[in-house]
Design a protein around this motif. Structure first.
Motif, PDB file in Angstrom:
ATOM      1  N   LEU A  75      -7.448   2.956   7.580  1.00  0.00           N
ATOM      2  CA  LEU A  75      -7.932   2.001   6.588  1.00  0.00           C
ATOM      3  C   LEU A  75      -7.057   0.747   6.583  1.00  0.00           C
ATOM      4  CD1 LEU A  75      -8.662   4.453   3.620  1.00  0.00           C
ATOM      5  CD2 LEU A  75     -10.334   3.456   5.190  1.00  0.00           C
ATOM      6  N   HIS A  76      -5.765   0.958   6.678  1.00  0.00           N
ATOM      7  CA  HIS A  76      -4.839  -0.177   6.719  1.00  0.00           C
ATOM      8  C   HIS A  76      -5.048  -1.008   7.985  1.00  0.00           C
ATOM      9  CE1 HIS A  76      -0.828  -1.995   7.657  1.00  0.00           C
ATOM     10  NE2 HIS A  76      -0.965  -2.403   6.415  1.00  0.00           N
ATOM     11  N   ALA A  77      -5.198  -0.343   9.116  1.00  0.00           N
ATOM     12  CA  ALA A  77      -5.417  -1.064  10.382  1.00  0.00           C
ATOM     13  C   ALA A  77      -6.696  -1.893  10.320  1.00  0.00           C
ATOM     14  CB  ALA A  77      -5.465  -0.074  11.544  1.00  0.00           C
ATOM     15  N   ALA A  78      -7.751  -1.340   9.716  1.00  0.00           N
ATOM     16  CA  ALA A  78      -9.003  -2.082   9.594  1.00  0.00           C
ATOM     17  C   ALA A  78      -8.821  -3.296   8.690  1.00  0.00           C
ATOM     18  CB  ALA A  78     -10.094  -1.166   9.045  1.00  0.00           C
ATOM     19  N   TYR A  79      -8.062  -3.133   7.626  1.00  0.00           N
ATOM     20  CA  TYR A  79      -7.859  -4.213   6.658  1.00  0.00           C
ATOM     21  C   TYR A  79      -7.070  -5.375   7.249  1.00  0.00           C
ATOM     22  CZ  TYR A  79      -6.596  -6.306   2.110  1.00  0.00           C
ATOM     23  OH  TYR A  79      -6.421  -7.159   1.037  1.00  0.00           O
ATOM     24  N   VAL A  80      -6.056  -5.087   8.039  1.00  0.00           N
ATOM     25  CA  VAL A  80      -5.184  -6.149   8.574  1.00  0.00           C
ATOM     26  C   VAL A  80      -5.688  -6.707   9.902  1.00  0.00           C
ATOM     27  CG1 VAL A  80      -3.180  -5.155   7.407  1.00  0.00           C
ATOM     28  CG2 VAL A  80      -3.619  -4.553   9.799  1.00  0.00           C
ATOM     29  N   GLU A  81      -6.811  -6.221  10.373  1.00  0.00           N
ATOM     30  CA  GLU A  81      -7.336  -6.582  11.689  1.00  0.00           C
ATOM     31  C   GLU A  81      -7.434  -8.088  11.888  1.00  0.00           C
ATOM     32  OE1 GLU A  81     -11.629  -5.732  12.925  1.00  0.00           O
ATOM     33  OE2 GLU A  81     -10.545  -3.946  13.595  1.00  0.00           O
ATOM     34  N   ARG A  82      -7.806  -8.823  10.844  1.00  0.00           N
ATOM     35  CA  ARG A  82      -7.979 -10.274  10.937  1.00  0.00           C
ATOM     36  C   ARG A  82      -6.843 -11.042  10.252  1.00  0.00           C
ATOM     37  NH1 ARG A  82     -13.298 -11.867  12.153  1.00  0.00           N
ATOM     38  NH2 ARG A  82     -14.149 -10.347  13.625  1.00  0.00           N
ATOM     39  N   GLY A  83      -5.715 -10.385  10.040  1.00  0.00           N
ATOM     40  CA  GLY A  83      -4.545 -11.103   9.549  1.00  0.00           C
ATOM     41  C   GLY A  83      -4.231 -10.965   8.082  1.00  0.00           C
ATOM     42  N   ALA A  84      -4.937 -10.120   7.348  1.00  0.00           N
ATOM     43  CA  ALA A  84      -4.610  -9.934   5.931  1.00  0.00           C
ATOM     44  C   ALA A  84      -3.197  -9.357   5.815  1.00  0.00           C
ATOM     45  CB  ALA A  84      -5.609  -8.992   5.273  1.00  0.00           C
ATOM     46  N   PRO A  85      -2.331  -9.930   4.974  1.00  0.00           N
ATOM     47  CA  PRO A  85      -0.949  -9.444   4.851  1.00  0.00           C
ATOM     48  C   PRO A  85      -0.870  -8.210   3.967  1.00  0.00           C
ATOM     49  CG  PRO A  85      -1.261 -11.358   3.445  1.00  0.00           C
ATOM     50  CD  PRO A  85      -2.576 -11.141   4.158  1.00  0.00           C
ATOM     51  N   TRP A  92       0.835  -1.202   0.000  1.00  0.00           N
ATOM     52  CA  TRP A  92       0.000   0.000   0.000  1.00  0.00           C
ATOM     53  C   TRP A  92       0.868   1.249   0.000  1.00  0.00           C
ATOM     54  CZ3 TRP A  92      -5.056  -0.170   3.258  1.00  0.00           C
ATOM     55  CH2 TRP A  92      -5.663  -1.431   3.127  1.00  0.00           C
ATOM     56  N   PHE A  93       0.489   2.224  -0.842  1.00  0.00           N
ATOM     57  CA  PHE A  93       1.175   3.513  -0.896  1.00  0.00           C
ATOM     58  C   PHE A  93       0.178   4.636  -0.623  1.00  0.00           C
ATOM     59  CE2 PHE A  93       3.666   0.746  -3.659  1.00  0.00           C
ATOM     60  CZ  PHE A  93       4.973   1.031  -3.290  1.00  0.00           C
ATOM     61  N   TYR A  94       0.495   5.471   0.370  1.00  0.00           N
ATOM     62  CA  TYR A  94      -0.285   6.676   0.656  1.00  0.00           C
ATOM     63  C   TYR A  94       0.682   7.804   0.997  1.00  0.00           C
ATOM     64  CZ  TYR A  94      -4.636   3.974   0.851  1.00  0.00           C
ATOM     65  OH  TYR A  94      -5.721   3.189   0.526  1.00  0.00           O
ATOM     66  N   GLY A  95       0.249   9.046   0.738  1.00  0.00           N
ATOM     67  CA  GLY A  95       1.107  10.203   0.967  1.00  0.00           C
ATOM     68  C   GLY A  95       0.562  11.147   2.009  1.00  0.00           C
ATOM     69  N   ARG A  96       1.385  12.096   2.416  1.00  0.00           N
ATOM     70  CA  ARG A  96       1.029  13.026   3.491  1.00  0.00           C
ATOM     71  C   ARG A  96       0.320  14.278   2.997  1.00  0.00           C
ATOM     72  NH1 ARG A  96       5.060  12.565   8.576  1.00  0.00           N
ATOM     73  NH2 ARG A  96       5.322  10.302   8.489  1.00  0.00           N
ATOM     74  N   ASN A  97       0.337  14.514   1.709  1.00  0.00           N
ATOM     75  CA  ASN A  97      -0.419  15.661   1.188  1.00  0.00           C
ATOM     76  C   ASN A  97      -1.364  15.203   0.097  1.00  0.00           C
ATOM     77  OD1 ASN A  97       1.740  15.161  -0.624  1.00  0.00           O
ATOM     78  ND2 ASN A  97       1.644  17.257  -1.414  1.00  0.00           N
ATOM     79  N   ASP A  98      -2.044  14.084   0.358  1.00  0.00           N
ATOM     80  CA  ASP A  98      -3.045  13.539  -0.555  1.00  0.00           C
ATOM     81  C   ASP A  98      -4.359  14.283  -0.346  1.00  0.00           C
ATOM     82  OD1 ASP A  98      -5.084  11.899  -1.751  1.00  0.00           O
ATOM     83  OD2 ASP A  98      -3.706  10.201  -1.683  1.00  0.00           O
ATOM     84  N   SER A  99      -4.900  14.870  -1.405  1.00  0.00           N
ATOM     85  CA  SER A  99      -6.125  15.658  -1.281  1.00  0.00           C
ATOM     86  C   SER A  99      -7.357  14.788  -1.037  1.00  0.00           C
ATOM     87  CB  SER A  99      -6.340  16.493  -2.549  1.00  0.00           C
ATOM     88  OG  SER A  99      -6.503  15.648  -3.678  1.00  0.00           O
ATOM     89  N   ARG A 107       1.420  -4.447   3.590  1.00  0.00           N
ATOM     90  CA  ARG A 107       2.494  -3.566   4.076  1.00  0.00           C
ATOM     91  C   ARG A 107       2.212  -2.137   3.639  1.00  0.00           C
ATOM     92  NH1 ARG A 107       7.797  -2.583   2.190  1.00  0.00           N
ATOM     93  NH2 ARG A 107       7.677  -4.295   0.678  1.00  0.00           N
ATOM     94  N   PHE A 108       2.243  -1.224   4.590  1.00  0.00           N
ATOM     95  CA  PHE A 108       1.916   0.182   4.365  1.00  0.00           C
ATOM     96  C   PHE A 108       3.193   0.984   4.136  1.00  0.00           C
ATOM     97  CE2 PHE A 108      -1.233   3.586   4.942  1.00  0.00           C
ATOM     98  CZ  PHE A 108      -0.441   4.684   5.167  1.00  0.00           C
ATOM     99  N   VAL A 109       3.210   1.811   3.091  1.00  0.00           N
ATOM    100  CA  VAL A 109       4.350   2.669   2.788  1.00  0.00           C
ATOM    101  C   VAL A 109       3.874   4.119   2.769  1.00  0.00           C
ATOM    102  CG1 VAL A 109       6.150   3.260   1.127  1.00  0.00           C
ATOM    103  CG2 VAL A 109       5.469   0.867   1.429  1.00  0.00           C
ATOM    104  N   ASP A 110       4.464   4.935   3.623  1.00  0.00           N
ATOM    105  CA  ASP A 110       4.196   6.371   3.658  1.00  0.00           C
ATOM    106  C   ASP A 110       5.198   7.040   2.710  1.00  0.00           C
ATOM    107  OD1 ASP A 110       4.082   9.083   4.222  1.00  0.00           O
ATOM    108  OD2 ASP A 110       4.098   8.843   6.397  1.00  0.00           O
ATOM    109  N   GLU A 143      -3.632  10.080   8.335  1.00  0.00           N
ATOM    110  CA  GLU A 143      -4.186   9.399   9.504  1.00  0.00           C
ATOM    111  C   GLU A 143      -5.336   8.474   9.106  1.00  0.00           C
ATOM    112  OE1 GLU A 143      -3.880  12.667   9.167  1.00  0.00           O
ATOM    113  OE2 GLU A 143      -2.214  13.155  10.530  1.00  0.00           O
ATOM    114  N   LEU A 144      -6.179   8.921   8.175  1.00  0.00           N
ATOM    115  CA  LEU A 144      -7.259   8.062   7.695  1.00  0.00           C
ATOM    116  C   LEU A 144      -6.683   6.873   6.934  1.00  0.00           C
ATOM    117  CD1 LEU A 144     -10.215   7.364   7.140  1.00  0.00           C
ATOM    118  CD2 LEU A 144     -10.099   8.867   5.126  1.00  0.00           C
ATOM    119  N   ALA A 145      -5.687   7.105   6.103  1.00  0.00           N
ATOM    120  CA  ALA A 145      -5.075   6.011   5.350  1.00  0.00           C
ATOM    121  C   ALA A 145      -4.543   4.938   6.289  1.00  0.00           C
ATOM    122  CB  ALA A 145      -3.952   6.552   4.466  1.00  0.00           C
ATOM    123  N   ARG A 146      -3.908   5.351   7.363  1.00  0.00           N
ATOM    124  CA  ARG A 146      -3.408   4.368   8.334  1.00  0.00           C
ATOM    125  C   ARG A 146      -4.559   3.637   9.016  1.00  0.00           C
ATOM    126  NH1 ARG A 146       1.914   4.415   9.115  1.00  0.00           N
ATOM    127  NH2 ARG A 146       3.140   6.243   8.514  1.00  0.00           N
TER     128      ARG A 146
END
Length: 279
Positions: A227-237, A210-217, A239-242, A222-225
């Motif tokens: 979304l990632h936390a919700a997705y991996v909650e049950r073990g989905a593999p 996953w790729f997300y940026g800090r000045n994404d319109s 990797r988040f890249v800022d 914080e929301l992107a992170r």
């Protein structure tokens, strides 16, 4: 239509990635415009641009799924041609297909989605992604056992839905470039989107990057992170890249030649770990 391929994790050390290869106007490639059948009965054409390296192949395949512009008719969007993305991958021996989903550009049919039900919209996208991949498997220059499905913005949300419900056995990984679906002006779109990411993560074990940026319109970091936390909650593999700040809006990073240096090293590691090296 759920895939049965063995998921590949990110825990084992991968070889050091090669830098993005230089690209010049003289670098050879082949370009085909295909009319792939949708999964509907009767089917409609999904107009798809396929970029191929020179040679007979078979080549590993990337399927790149486009986003959706705010406002206006989706048919008015130009045909998806992710040149900056395709150039890098073709130089490294990969084919890149860019299908236009139903109702977009000059593809047939109608695409319906609404921010109140992003899960339904993601499923609609995923069905078209499945149909495009299914048709591309028959191409003589495509290696059906080495495929990565990627998407940008709304197309990335559809990519994650495809990975959970429809994935073909040869698909080894998913790549999410700034994925999601939001309202243009209304409030309250974040919670339906979080629920959708949580649902999709429960239904896949296909690794994703996953790729997300800090000045994404579109998506605050914080929301992107979240979304990632919700997705991996049950073990989905996944990797988040800022990627930090990029130009005036990080949302367009994958479509910009200058963005390659931000995403290519991570993608190269993914390819090495997944046995997807093309060169």
């Amino acid at each position: 239509m759920t895939g049965v391929g063995q998921p590949l994790g990110f825990l084992c050390p991968a070889p050091r990635p090669s830098p993005a290869a230089p690209w010049t106007a003289a670098t050879p490639w082949l370009r085909e415009v295909l009319h792939l059948p949708s999964a509907d009965r009767p089917s409609v054409p999904l107009v798809t641009t396929l970029y191929l390296p020179p040679g007979d192949g078979p080549f590993p395949l990337w399927v790149f799924n486009h986003g959706k512009s705010f406002g206006g008719d989706a048919r008015a969007q130009p045909r998806c041609e992710p040149i900056a993305f395709a150039r890098v991958l073709i130089r490294h021996g990969h084919a890149v297909a860019a299908p236009n989903r139903r109702g977009f550009a000059d593809s047939g049919g109608v695409h319906c989605s609404h921010w109140l039900n992003p899960l339904a919209g993601a499923g609609c996208c995923a069905r078209d992604i499945w149909a495009a991949v299914e048709a591309l498997l028959a191409h003589p220059k495509i290696d059906a056992g080495r495929i990565v499905v990627a998407g940008h913005s709304y197309g990335a949300l559809g990519t994650l839905a495809y990975g959970g419900e429809f994935r073909h056995p040869g698909v080894r990984a998913l790549v999410n470039f700034m994925g999601g679906l939001r309202a243009e002006r209304e409030d309250g779109w974040q919670q339906p989107l979080l629920r959708t990411f949580r649902h999709l993560g429960r239904r896949t074990r296909c690794p994703s990057l996953w790729f997300y940026g800090r000045n994404d319109s579109f998506w605050p970091i914080e929301l992107a992170r979240s979304l990632h936390a919700a997705y991996v909650e049950r073990g989905a593999p996944a990797r988040f890249v800022d990627v930090g700040h990029f130009r005036d809006d990080a949302h367009g990073l994958v479509l910009d030649e200058a963005g390659v240096v931000r995403w290519w090293p991570e993608v190269a590691r993914l390819l090495a770990a997944s046995g997807m090296r093309g060169d």
